[in-house]
Design an enzyme around this catalytic site. Structure first.
Site, PDB file in Angstrom:
ATOM      1  N   HIS A 179      -1.283   3.894  -3.505  1.00 61.76           N
ATOM      2  CA  HIS A 179      -0.069   4.483  -1.739  1.00 61.76           C
ATOM      3  C   HIS A 179       0.424   6.195  -1.811  1.00 61.76           C
ATOM      4  O   HIS A 179       0.224   6.648  -2.562  1.00 61.76           O
ATOM      5  CB  HIS A 179       0.825   3.622  -2.059  1.00 61.76           C
ATOM      6  N   ASP A 237       5.742   9.942  -6.427  1.00 61.32           N
ATOM      7  CA  ASP A 237       5.451   8.288  -6.063  1.00 61.32           C
ATOM      8  C   ASP A 237       5.201   8.125  -5.275  1.00 61.32           C
ATOM      9  O   ASP A 237       6.005   8.568  -4.101  1.00 61.32           O
ATOM     10  CB  ASP A 237       7.090   7.801  -7.248  1.00 61.32           C
ATOM     11  N   GLU A 258       3.081   0.701   0.575  1.00 62.08           N
ATOM     12  CA  GLU A 258       3.620  -0.113  -0.408  1.00 62.08           C
ATOM     13  C   GLU A 258       5.489  -0.028  -0.966  1.00 62.08           C
ATOM     14  O   GLU A 258       5.926  -1.084  -1.081  1.00 62.08           O
ATOM     15  CB  GLU A 258       3.005   1.188  -1.913  1.00 62.08           C
ATOM     16  N   ASP A 303       0.234   3.464 -10.131  1.00 57.17           N
ATOM     17  CA  ASP A 303       1.247   4.423  -9.113  1.00 57.17           C
ATOM     18  C   ASP A 303       2.479   4.178 -10.764  1.00 57.17           C
ATOM     19  O   ASP A 303       2.036   4.424 -11.794  1.00 57.17           O
ATOM     20  CB  ASP A 303       1.653   2.773  -9.389  1.00 57.17           C
TER      21      ASP A 303
END
Length: 351
Positions: free
Chosen positions: A70, A187, A221, A242
């Site tokens: 994402h 992230d 996400e 991820d």
């Protein structure tokens, strides 16, 4: 993959983190990914949610794979314009206010103008507020000090800033001489950079994939539903790429690829997890199997939405997740190699 160069991943990652993309405002970064991939001649399409789907044909077209990472990040929105010309915020994604206190930010207006600012607790000055250190860091006390000569609501509105405008956090990307990569939004832009470069490697090597494989660059996400749709019926295996969470009681480090056995949604598919572990062993990769207690992924979102798939989760180890994040080039390399070799592995629908 014999020619793998982690510096290519880092270069792509730096480009991505410097494009603001809080959930709900990801058009620019999706376009950047699309433009990066276009010269490769790959099949691409956008879904209605704004995510990007890349498809590489495989020898077997009856069983498909799907991998997702994402590109949306944590961020905020303007909740209120205060009487003194400062802004109160509402969160986008799950972080703590203390994790962004003191951070530089950008406010993007609905007509595309950008203004810089700083996120502060209202009672910042220790020379004025005796209890500055004890004040609760929450939606009531955290605010944005805009870098513009504004003193009231009217002055802010003249800039074009209104409730609902997006606020992004400065990434402060840095690579140290010891190989550490420090930045907000690792992230999950670290994983997006990995997938982009793997797609490039596969295309340039002209090595056919055993199965038709889809790569979803998802864009929702952080708010729970980025990868829960547009999954072809032929898809058997679905892997979210991820971050691996690091902290007390965790096995994951900043140097390994993390393979998730369970998160808050429950266990991931045992057979697929074992296969990923075996690939890591065969390739002599630094890996860790781990459980993330307060975590969800696009793969768990896909399962919740009713898709009949085998789901897994892998990714680079990221320290201080949803705060001042850091990983290492070793982690990026181990993750890249695991995914690459997985793509060429044999699939067993009944594993």
């Amino acid at each position: 993959m014999e020619k793998f160069n982690v510096q290519n991943v880092i270069k792509t990652l730096e480009e991505l983190v410097n494009i603001p993309s809080p959930s709900g405002n990801t058009q620019k970064v999706i376009t950047a990914v699309e433009n990066w991939l276009r010269p490769l001649g790959v099949e691409m399409k956008k879904n209605r949610k704004g995510g990007l789907i890349v498809t590489l044909p495989g020898v077997d077209e009856t069983m498909h794979r799907m991998l997702t990472a994402h590109v949306d990040t944590l961020g905020a929105m303007v909740k209120e314009i205060k009487n003194d010309g400062r802004l109160s915020l509402t969160m986008i994604g799950g972080f703590r206010w203390n994790a962004v206190e003191g951070e530089y930010c950008k406010i993007e207006t609905s007509d595309g103008k950008e203004y810089t600012g700083t996120i502060l607790v209202h009672q910042s000055s220790v020379h004025v507020y005796k209890n500055s250190g004890e004040v609760k860091r929450d939606e009531k006390n955290i605010e944005v000090r805009i870098d513009a000569p504004v003193k009231n609501v009217e002055g802010v509105r003249k800039l074009g800033i209104e409730v609902g405008d997006f606020v992004s956090f400065e990434p402060r990307f840095q690579v140290t001489d010891q190989g550490f990569v420090k930045s907000r939004h690792l992230d999950d832009k670290a994983s997006v950079a990995i997938l982009m470069n793997i797609i490039k490697d596969v295309i340039e090597e002209k090595r056919p994939l055993p199965y038709t494989t889809h790569f979803l660059i998802s864009n929702n996400e952080e708010i729970g539903y980025g990868g829960n749709s547009n999954i072809p019926l032929e898809t058997v295996e679905y892997i979210a790429v991820d971050m691996g969470a690091i902290g007390d009681g965790q096995a994951t480090t900043e140097y390994c690829v993390s393979i998730c056995a369970k998160d808050s949604s429950g266990p991931y598919h045992t057979g697929l997890r074992k296969k990923l572990v075996q690939i890591a062993k065969d390739q002599k990769l630094n890996y860790a199997v781990d459980i993330y207690p307060f975590y969800g992924s696009d793969a768990s979102a896909a399962i919740r939405s009713g898709h009949d798939i085998i789901h897994g989760l892998v990714g680079p180890g990221i320290d201080a997740s949803h705060a001042h994040e850091r990983t290492h080039t070793d982690s990026l390399e181990n993750t890249s190699k695991l995914i690459y070799h997985y793509l060429f592995s044999t699939m067993n629908e009944n594993n």
